[in-house]
Motif scaffolding. Structure first.
Motif, short mmCIF file in Angstrom:
data_model
loop_
_atom_site.label_atom_id
_atom_site.label_comp_id
_atom_site.label_asym_id
_atom_site.label_seq_id
_atom_site.Cartn_x
_atom_site.Cartn_y
_atom_site.Cartn_z
N ARG A 254 0.82 -1.20 -0.14
CA ARG A 254 -0.03 0.11 -0.05
C ARG A 254 0.81 1.28 0.07
NH1 ARG A 254 -5.33 -1.11 0.68
NH2 ARG A 254 -5.67 0.96 0.95
N PRO A 255 0.19 2.45 -0.20
CA PRO A 255 1.14 3.58 -0.39
C PRO A 255 1.93 3.82 0.69
CG PRO A 255 -1.14 4.08 -1.10
CD PRO A 255 -1.18 2.70 -0.60
N ILE A 286 4.45 0.52 6.49
CA ILE A 286 4.62 -0.34 5.25
C ILE A 286 3.65 -1.65 5.62
CG2 ILE A 286 6.01 -1.83 3.55
CD1 ILE A 286 8.36 -0.19 4.36
N THR A 287 2.70 -1.87 4.48
CA THR A 287 1.69 -2.99 4.36
C THR A 287 2.22 -3.77 3.11
OG1 THR A 287 0.15 -1.82 5.72
CG2 THR A 287 -0.69 -3.78 4.47
N ILE A 288 2.64 -4.97 3.30
CA ILE A 288 2.73 -5.68 2.24
C ILE A 288 1.62 -6.98 2.21
CG2 ILE A 288 4.33 -7.37 0.86
CD1 ILE A 288 6.65 -5.94 2.20
N GLN A 289 0.93 -7.26 0.96
CA GLN A 289 -0.19 -8.06 1.08
C GLN A 289 -0.01 -9.07 -0.16
OE1 GLN A 289 -3.54 -5.56 1.97
NE2 GLN A 289 -3.73 -5.16 -0.33
N SER A 497 3.68 -4.51 8.25
CA SER A 497 2.87 -5.65 8.25
C SER A 497 2.81 -6.62 7.01
CB SER A 497 1.54 -5.34 8.49
OG SER A 497 0.89 -4.71 7.56
N ILE A 498 2.87 -7.88 7.07
CA ILE A 498 2.80 -8.78 5.86
C ILE A 498 1.49 -9.79 6.10
CG2 ILE A 498 4.04 -10.80 4.85
CD1 ILE A 498 6.58 -9.67 5.72
N ILE A 499 0.45 -9.61 5.00
CA ILE A 499 -0.55 -10.09 4.98
C ILE A 499 -0.60 -11.37 4.01
CG2 ILE A 499 -3.08 -9.71 4.90
CD1 ILE A 499 -2.55 -6.89 5.95
N LEU A 500 -0.94 -12.14 4.07
CA LEU A 500 -1.52 -13.37 3.16
C LEU A 500 -2.98 -13.62 3.22
CD1 LEU A 500 1.48 -15.97 3.59
CD2 LEU A 500 1.10 -13.78 2.08
N ARG A 501 -3.70 -13.81 1.95
CA ARG A 501 -4.99 -14.16 2.01
C ARG A 501 -5.33 -14.91 0.92
NH1 ARG A 501 -5.77 -8.43 2.48
NH2 ARG A 501 -6.85 -7.71 4.16
N GLU A 502 -6.41 -15.66 0.89
CA GLU A 502 -7.05 -16.85 0.13
C GLU A 502 -7.47 -16.06 -1.30
OE1 GLU A 502 -7.58 -20.50 -1.68
OE2 GLU A 502 -6.49 -20.14 0.38
N ASP A 511 -1.07 -12.72 9.24
CA ASP A 511 -0.72 -11.31 9.47
C ASP A 511 0.50 -11.40 10.33
OD1 ASP A 511 -0.70 -8.69 9.80
OD2 ASP A 511 -2.73 -8.56 10.31
N ILE A 512 1.60 -10.72 9.76
CA ILE A 512 2.85 -10.68 10.68
C ILE A 512 3.27 -9.14 10.81
CG2 ILE A 512 5.32 -11.30 10.79
CD1 ILE A 512 4.87 -13.39 8.92
N VAL A 513 3.26 -8.82 12.06
CA VAL A 513 3.77 -7.15 12.39
C VAL A 513 4.90 -7.30 13.02
CG1 VAL A 513 2.49 -5.32 13.50
CG2 VAL A 513 1.12 -6.81 12.60
N VAL A 514 5.51 -6.15 12.43
CA VAL A 514 6.68 -5.73 12.97
C VAL A 514 6.80 -4.01 13.43
CG1 VAL A 514 9.40 -5.43 12.92
CG2 VAL A 514 8.18 -7.45 11.57
N GLU A 515 7.14 -3.80 14.60
CA GLU A 515 6.98 -2.48 14.97
C GLU A 515 8.26 -2.18 15.48
OE1 GLU A 515 3.80 -2.10 17.62
OE2 GLU A 515 2.33 -2.01 16.21
N GLU A 516 8.71 -0.90 15.27
CA GLU A 516 9.80 0.01 15.66
C GLU A 516 11.32 -0.82 15.32
OE1 GLU A 516 10.21 3.03 16.68
OE2 GLU A 516 7.97 3.17 16.63
N PHE A 517 11.34 -0.96 14.24
CA PHE A 517 12.59 -1.81 13.63
C PHE A 517 13.70 -0.84 13.01
CE2 PHE A 517 15.02 -3.36 10.12
CZ PHE A 517 15.77 -4.58 10.71
#
Length: 531
Positions: A254-255, A286-289, A497-502, A511-517
């Motif tokens: 996403r943007p 950052i949102t990767i899906q 966040s990394i999101i996988l969907r059917e 849904d994997i979330v990483v904060e303050e890296f």
């Protein structure tokens, strides 16, 4: 001024290779006047030829290209470069109707670009050999550095899209990237935009990235089926405007927005108080899906690209009729294509007639190229004769013939004239006085250049020589302090966040979330260390 000529040459080269019907004379006049404003430029269909991919540009549009260079006030006013509204629509080559005249012209242009790159690479090697003693900054180098210090760059509204209904006709795909804004400004020590202060030993750049996103659509709407203006309008609608995210896009990410602070020490060869390059990057959310249809579409495309690449040589024989009810034409296409591409060229290549003609062309090209090298202003007839031979000879054979011509011209002791070269390569170098005592000796040693010993030695001989004199190609500069940090790279990511969907509209499978890296990379070349 020298720099004005450099700018004209660079822009002509870059834009001339990629823009249709560019008026280079108007471009030159604009640069000399201090301002260039180009609008509504069309990008060439074969602009991707250097990438060696089976794709072509169906729609290529540059809205605005502005360049402001205040020649009279370079030290007090910024140089501004603005690029706005770049829209590219890329499709498989098979989706563009074959035009033999246009294709031949594009292939010849690609060949000329490749030859130009080879000549530039040879010139760079020759220039490196001439630089035996480290020199102080020349006037031009100082001028270029000053302009870079005060260079303000703004790039906005970029949308590059690929569409494909060849890989899977029932599920056409599209993917692309879109960027709202990328800017770079010179700042002071507090990161406030300003002109560079000459008393400051460091110069700083503030880089800002706004609303960059990527998408991958399955069962997509195809823009390339529309006319040129409608396609550009559709691409323009794929830009994030005032934080309103466009609809109809299955995002891969996403943007996102980011800020970067770049600090450079131009005198790091003797001033070790600050790193040569210090880059601090701050990434926002950052949102990767990814969903299952996108993954399958991606794998299908990889296989399809291999098939497209294999089919490129046969494209000119392909019938412009559907497969159904036209089996005869398609069988003729298969047979004729294999014969003309795979069988007959090999048989023709080893015939004595072809070998004799090829040798005659090579000799003729070599002799003509020798005349060009020794002519300060080659005649139009000579250039046309060379161009006619370049259309039939391939890049490898042209390069071989040119190299042979250069060697023979140097051995004969003639002066070599090159485009854009200030000095000839036919001179004897700095140490010509050492062998000028005898005419016979000078003729034998015309080709000897300072610094060419490593080229003469074999790898085994070089290793023995290096071991004998205690030299190492990877030796560390002894003048660098072990504590000097040459490169410093810091990245801070607020969240990802990394999101996988059917499917796109279904709940998340993962849904994997990483904060303050954050991470910091530091290089100390004097100690050969990285932290």
């Amino acid at each position: 001024m020298v720099f004005e000529s450099v700018v004209v040459d660079v822009l002509n080269r870059f834009l001339g290779d990629y823009v249709v019907n560019l008026d280079t004379s108007q471009l030159s006049l604009g640069i000399w006047a201090g301002a260039v404003a180009l609008k509504n430029l069309e990008i060439k269909e074969n602009a991707l030829s250097q990438l060696d991919v089976p794709f072509k540009i169906k729609v290529g549009h540059i809205g605005t290209l502005n360049l402001i260079i205040p020649w009279k006030n370079l030290y007090t006013q910024p140089v501004e470069a603005v690029l706005e509204g770049v829209y590219l629509l890329i499709v498989p080559s098979s989706r563009i109707k074959y035009d033999p005249i246009k294709e031949e012209k594009q292939l010849f242009e690609a060949k000329q670009q490749e030859l130009k790159r080879i000549e530039e690479a040879k010139r760079k090697v020759a220039d490196q050999e001439k630089q035996l003693v480290e020199k102080q900054d020349t006037f031009t180098e100082k001028l270029i550095t000053q302009i870079i210090k005060n260079l303000q760059v703004k790039i906005s509204n970029i949308h590059i899209r690929y569409e494909d209904d060849v890989t899977n006709r029932e599920n056409p795909l599209s993917f692309g990237i879109s960027l709202q804004n990328l800017s770079m400004q010179t700042t002071d020590q507090y990161w406030i935009p300003c002109l560079h202060d000459e008393t400051e030993k460091l110069f700083r750049k503030l880089i800002r990235l706004d609303n960059l996103f990527a998408y991958w659509n399955v069962k997509t709407q195809l823009f390339y089926l529309s006319n040129y203006d409608e396609s550009v309008s559709s691409l323009r609608n794929g830009i994030v405007d005032e934080n309103i995210v466009p609809e109809g896009y299955d995002f891969v990410f996403r943007p996102i927005s980011a800020n970067a602070k770049l600090q450079m020490n131009r005198r790091s060869d003797f001033d070790f108080s600050a790193p040569k390059i210090d880059l601090d990057v701050e990434l926002h959310d950052i949102t990767i899906q990814l969903n299952k249809p996108q993954y399958f579409s991606f794998m299908e495309l990889l296989e399809s690209v291999d098939m497209m690449t294999q089919n490129v040589p046969y494209r000119k024989f392909k019938p412009d009729v559907p497969l159904r009810y036209h089996a005869k034409e398609w069988w003729a296409y298969a047979i004729h294509g294999i014969l003309e591409v795979n069988i007959r060229p090999h048989l023709r290549m080893w015939s004595w007639k072809h070998i004799r003609e090829h040798r005659q062309k090579m000799k003729q090209y070599k002799e003509l190229y020798k005349k060009k090298l020794t002519s300060k202003k080659p005649s139009g007839e000579l250039l046309n004769s060379l161009e006619d031979l370049e259309k039939t000879l391939d890049v490898f054979n042209i390069t071989v013939a040119r190299q042979q011509a250069e060697v023979e011209v140097k051995k004969a002791g003639y002066r070599i004239f090159r485009e854009g070269a200030e000095e000839s390569e036919g001179n004897k170098g700095w140490f010509s006085w050492m062998w000028s005592w005898s005419e016979s000796h000078s003729k034998q040693q015309l080709d000897i250049k300072p610094g060419s010993l490593e080229e003469i030695l074999t790898p085994k001989e070089k290793s023995l020589l290096y071991e004998a004199i205690g030299y190492s190609e990877t030796a560390v500069d002894p003048t660098l302090p072990k504590t000097f940090e040459a490169m410093k790279f810091f990245v801070h990511l607020k969240s990802m966040s990394i999101i996988l969907r059917e499917q796109q509209q279904k709940p998340e499978l993962l849904d994997i979330v990483v904060e303050e890296f954050s991470t910091l990379i530091v290089q100390r070349p004097g100690a050969q260390a990285v932290k």
